[in-house]
Scaffold this motif. Structure first.
Motif, PDB file in Angstrom:
ATOM      1  N   LYS A   7       9.779  -1.538  -4.277  1.00 36.70           N
ATOM      2  CA  LYS A   7       8.444  -0.997  -4.519  1.00 36.70           C
ATOM      3  C   LYS A   7       8.132  -1.106  -6.007  1.00 36.70           C
ATOM      4  CE  LYS A   7       5.796   3.317  -4.183  1.00 36.70           C
ATOM      5  NZ  LYS A   7       4.577   2.676  -3.722  1.00 36.70           N
ATOM      6  N   PRO A   8       7.103  -1.885  -6.369  1.00 38.42           N
ATOM      7  CA  PRO A   8       6.752  -1.988  -7.781  1.00 38.42           C
ATOM      8  C   PRO A   8       6.473  -0.618  -8.384  1.00 38.42           C
ATOM      9  CG  PRO A   8       5.570  -3.628  -6.504  1.00 38.42           C
ATOM     10  CD  PRO A   8       6.235  -2.703  -5.522  1.00 38.42           C
ATOM     11  N   GLN A   9       6.972  -0.386  -9.574  1.00 37.53           N
ATOM     12  CA  GLN A   9       6.777   0.882 -10.260  1.00 37.53           C
ATOM     13  C   GLN A   9       5.377   0.937 -10.857  1.00 37.53           C
ATOM     14  OE1 GLN A   9       9.552   3.212 -10.100  1.00 37.53           O
ATOM     15  NE2 GLN A   9       9.827   1.596  -8.593  1.00 37.53           N
ATOM     16  N   GLU A  10       4.796   2.117 -10.864  1.00 34.90           N
ATOM     17  CA  GLU A  10       3.459   2.263 -11.434  1.00 34.90           C
ATOM     18  C   GLU A  10       3.497   2.343 -12.959  1.00 34.90           C
ATOM     19  OE1 GLU A  10       0.727   1.911  -9.702  1.00 34.90           O
ATOM     20  OE2 GLU A  10       2.004   1.575  -7.951  1.00 34.90           O
ATOM     21  N   GLU A  11       4.608   2.804 -13.507  1.00 28.95           N
ATOM     22  CA  GLU A  11       4.758   2.902 -14.950  1.00 28.95           C
ATOM     23  C   GLU A  11       6.236   2.847 -15.294  1.00 28.95           C
ATOM     24  OE1 GLU A  11       4.502   7.704 -15.487  1.00 28.95           O
ATOM     25  OE2 GLU A  11       2.621   6.587 -15.347  1.00 28.95           O
ATOM     26  N   PRO A  12       6.585   2.609 -16.565  1.00 25.54           N
ATOM     27  CA  PRO A  12       8.005   2.481 -16.915  1.00 25.54           C
ATOM     28  C   PRO A  12       8.793   3.726 -16.519  1.00 25.54           C
ATOM     29  CG  PRO A  12       6.613   1.814 -18.740  1.00 25.54           C
ATOM     30  CD  PRO A  12       5.717   2.432 -17.716  1.00 25.54           C
ATOM     31  N   PRO A  13       9.995   3.547 -15.997  1.00 23.58           N
ATOM     32  CA  PRO A  13      10.839   4.707 -15.695  1.00 23.58           C
ATOM     33  C   PRO A  13      11.042   5.547 -16.941  1.00 23.58           C
ATOM     34  CG  PRO A  13      11.739   2.725 -14.708  1.00 23.58           C
ATOM     35  CD  PRO A  13      10.619   2.287 -15.591  1.00 23.58           C
ATOM     36  N   PRO A  14      11.012   6.877 -16.835  1.00 23.42           N
ATOM     37  CA  PRO A  14      11.085   7.753 -18.010  1.00 23.42           C
ATOM     38  C   PRO A  14      12.392   7.656 -18.783  1.00 23.42           C
ATOM     39  CG  PRO A  14      11.302   9.005 -15.970  1.00 23.42           C
ATOM     40  CD  PRO A  14      10.897   7.627 -15.579  1.00 23.42           C
TER      41      PRO A  14
ATOM     42  N   ASP B 109      -7.858  -9.582 -21.603  1.00 22.06           N
ATOM     43  CA  ASP B 109      -8.362  -8.602 -22.558  1.00 22.06           C
ATOM     44  C   ASP B 109      -7.179  -8.057 -23.358  1.00 22.06           C
ATOM     45  OD1 ASP B 109      -9.500  -6.527 -23.977  1.00 22.06           O
ATOM     46  OD2 ASP B 109     -10.626  -5.716 -22.277  1.00 22.06           O
ATOM     47  N   TRP B 110      -6.824  -8.755 -24.411  1.00 22.55           N
ATOM     48  CA  TRP B 110      -5.636  -8.388 -25.186  1.00 22.55           C
ATOM     49  C   TRP B 110      -5.831  -7.085 -25.952  1.00 22.55           C
ATOM     50  CZ3 TRP B 110      -1.391 -10.357 -23.624  1.00 22.55           C
ATOM     51  CH2 TRP B 110      -1.376 -11.632 -23.067  1.00 22.55           C
ATOM     52  N   ASN B 111      -7.047  -6.801 -26.374  1.00 26.34           N
ATOM     53  CA  ASN B 111      -7.284  -5.532 -27.067  1.00 26.34           C
ATOM     54  C   ASN B 111      -7.002  -4.338 -26.158  1.00 26.34           C
ATOM     55  OD1 ASN B 111      -8.203  -6.185 -29.800  1.00 26.34           O
ATOM     56  ND2 ASN B 111      -9.922  -7.203 -28.789  1.00 26.34           N
TER      57      ASN B 111
ATOM     58  N   VAL C 239       1.026  -1.997 -24.974  1.00 26.35           N
ATOM     59  CA  VAL C 239       1.768  -3.249 -24.818  1.00 26.35           C
ATOM     60  C   VAL C 239       1.949  -3.898 -26.192  1.00 26.35           C
ATOM     61  CG1 VAL C 239       1.680  -5.582 -23.843  1.00 26.35           C
ATOM     62  CG2 VAL C 239       0.983  -3.618 -22.457  1.00 26.35           C
ATOM     63  N   ARG C 240       3.182  -4.320 -26.485  1.00 24.83           N
ATOM     64  CA  ARG C 240       3.482  -4.862 -27.807  1.00 24.83           C
ATOM     65  C   ARG C 240       4.042  -6.283 -27.778  1.00 24.83           C
ATOM     66  NH1 ARG C 240       0.340  -1.766 -28.756  1.00 24.83           N
ATOM     67  NH2 ARG C 240       0.370   0.043 -30.144  1.00 24.83           N
ATOM     68  N   TRP C 241       4.298  -6.823 -26.596  1.00 21.96           N
ATOM     69  CA  TRP C 241       4.752  -8.208 -26.513  1.00 21.96           C
ATOM     70  C   TRP C 241       4.252  -8.843 -25.218  1.00 21.96           C
ATOM     71  CZ3 TRP C 241       7.979  -9.548 -22.442  1.00 21.96           C
ATOM     72  CH2 TRP C 241       8.675  -8.512 -21.814  1.00 21.96           C
ATOM     73  N   ALA C 242       4.229 -10.166 -25.221  1.00 22.43           N
ATOM     74  CA  ALA C 242       3.704 -10.895 -24.057  1.00 22.43           C
ATOM     75  C   ALA C 242       4.390 -12.241 -23.935  1.00 22.43           C
ATOM     76  CB  ALA C 242       2.200 -11.094 -24.191  1.00 22.43           C
ATOM     77  N   TYR C 243       4.588 -12.661 -22.714  1.00 23.03           N
ATOM     78  CA  TYR C 243       4.999 -14.030 -22.415  1.00 23.03           C
ATOM     79  C   TYR C 243       3.906 -14.690 -21.576  1.00 23.03           C
ATOM     80  CZ  TYR C 243       9.751 -14.523 -24.245  1.00 23.03           C
ATOM     81  OH  TYR C 243      10.841 -14.675 -25.063  1.00 23.03           O
TER      82      TYR C 243
ATOM     83  N   GLY D 199       1.071  -3.374 -12.448  1.00 24.85           N
ATOM     84  CA  GLY D 199       0.788  -2.580 -13.639  1.00 24.85           C
ATOM     85  C   GLY D 199      -0.687  -2.574 -13.990  1.00 24.85           C
ATOM     86  N   PRO D 200      -1.072  -1.760 -14.979  1.00 29.60           N
ATOM     87  CA  PRO D 200      -2.471  -1.685 -15.385  1.00 29.60           C
ATOM     88  C   PRO D 200      -2.935  -2.908 -16.169  1.00 29.60           C
ATOM     89  CG  PRO D 200      -1.101  -0.320 -16.807  1.00 29.60           C
ATOM     90  CD  PRO D 200      -0.211  -0.816 -15.712  1.00 29.60           C
TER      91      PRO D 200
END
Length: 284
Positions: free
Chosen positions: A65-72, A91-93, A100-104, A262-263
């Motif tokens: 099940k995909p997580q809705e947000e990072p595990p705490p 929409d990178w902004n 979000v601080r990195w992207a592939y 994810g969002p």
């Protein structure tokens, strides 16, 4: 006026019926598997070459099940995303403002596909301040590992020591096209193909490529080979509350793709470490 037998239709009605049939045929054509791009998170059957994206087959093959947000529990981690041509102009902004601080960015696939949105995605993420890199979706049935590594480097997959560019990624996962999950290759042949790619990428860029895969695919299709863990950073895909058991040869993961829902964009990931360690990876 012409007369019609009982049960026959008028010319107007026949034209309308023919038009309706034509529209039905056109609708069928656009929805046939392989004739249209499937969006990430959707399963429309086989896709056409070039339409594959990172993690497209994880849920179908491995569940979870995909997580809705990072595990705490992942306090010392950095949030990132991966995108492909399916996302179009990103929409990178908005992603930056969400943390979000990195992207592939998908750059290439096989030796036949380049991402039409690569420039907007690759430069756009950089321009808002993200550390970014490119990934290559492997299709071992298409050509050799060396040929695909060269194609990748020549079309956006290179590396520069500017502190903002991550090493390229070899995305090696379940075959989304024809044949079996392992591209009709033996475990030994697959290991040789991956080594051909990674060696060529290292020779071209001076960096060891990151390997994106799943634990199950790796065990099945490489015979659980353990020879890449000492050199190539691991990006593991698993949609659960934790990354689980890792592929043989790796004692830890560098990236973890934890969701496809994810969002803003679907595929979200975490870097296993603090931001300064992500910078160190970029700097080599």
């Amino acid at each position: 006026m012409p007369s019609y037998r009982s049960g026959s239709s008028s010319p107007t009605r026949r034209v309308a019926t023919a038009a309706g049939m034509l529209l039905s045929v056109l609708a069928l054509v656009v929805t046939l598997p392989g004739t249209a791009s499937a969006a990430p998170g959707e399963d429309r059957g086989p896709v056409k070459r070039g339409d594959a994206w990172m993690g497209m087959s994880v849920e179908r093959h491995e569940g979870g099940k995909p997580q809705e947000e990072p595990p705490p529990s992942l306090a010392a981690s950095v949030e990132g995303v991966d995108v492909s041509g399916h996302q179009g102009n990103v929409d990178w902004n908005a992603l930056w403002n969400s943390g979000v601080r990195w992207a592939y960015v998908k750059g290439t696939e096989g030796t036949y596909y380049q991402n039409d949105y690569f420039t907007q995605q690759y430069n756009g993420s950089y321009n808002v301040g993200m550390i970014r890199g490119a990934y290559h979706f492997a299709n071992p049935k298409d050509s050799s590992g060396a040929a695909q590594a060269n194609f990748f480097v020549d079309h956006g997959g290179g590396w520069s020591k500017d502190g903002k560019t991550l090493p390229g990624v070899l995305d090696i996962e379940y075959n989304p096209y024809d044949g079996n999950d392992c591209y009709d290759m033996s475990a030994g042949a697959m290991v040789n193909w991956i080594r051909d790619f990674t060696n060529t990428y290292k020779a071209r860029t001076g960096r060891d490529a990151v390997i994106y895969t799943t634990t199950n695919w790796w065990a099945t299709c490489t015979g659980n080979d353990g020879s890449f863990g000492a050199t190539n950073p691991l990006w593991v895909a698993r949609y659960a509350s934790g990354p689980g058991a890792l592929p043989n040869g790796w004692g830890f993961y560098t990236f973890w793709q934890y969701t496809s829902t994810g969002p803003i964009v679907g595929d979200h990931n975490v870097f296993n470490g603090a931001y300064d360690r992500l910078q160190a990876l970029a700097n080599g």
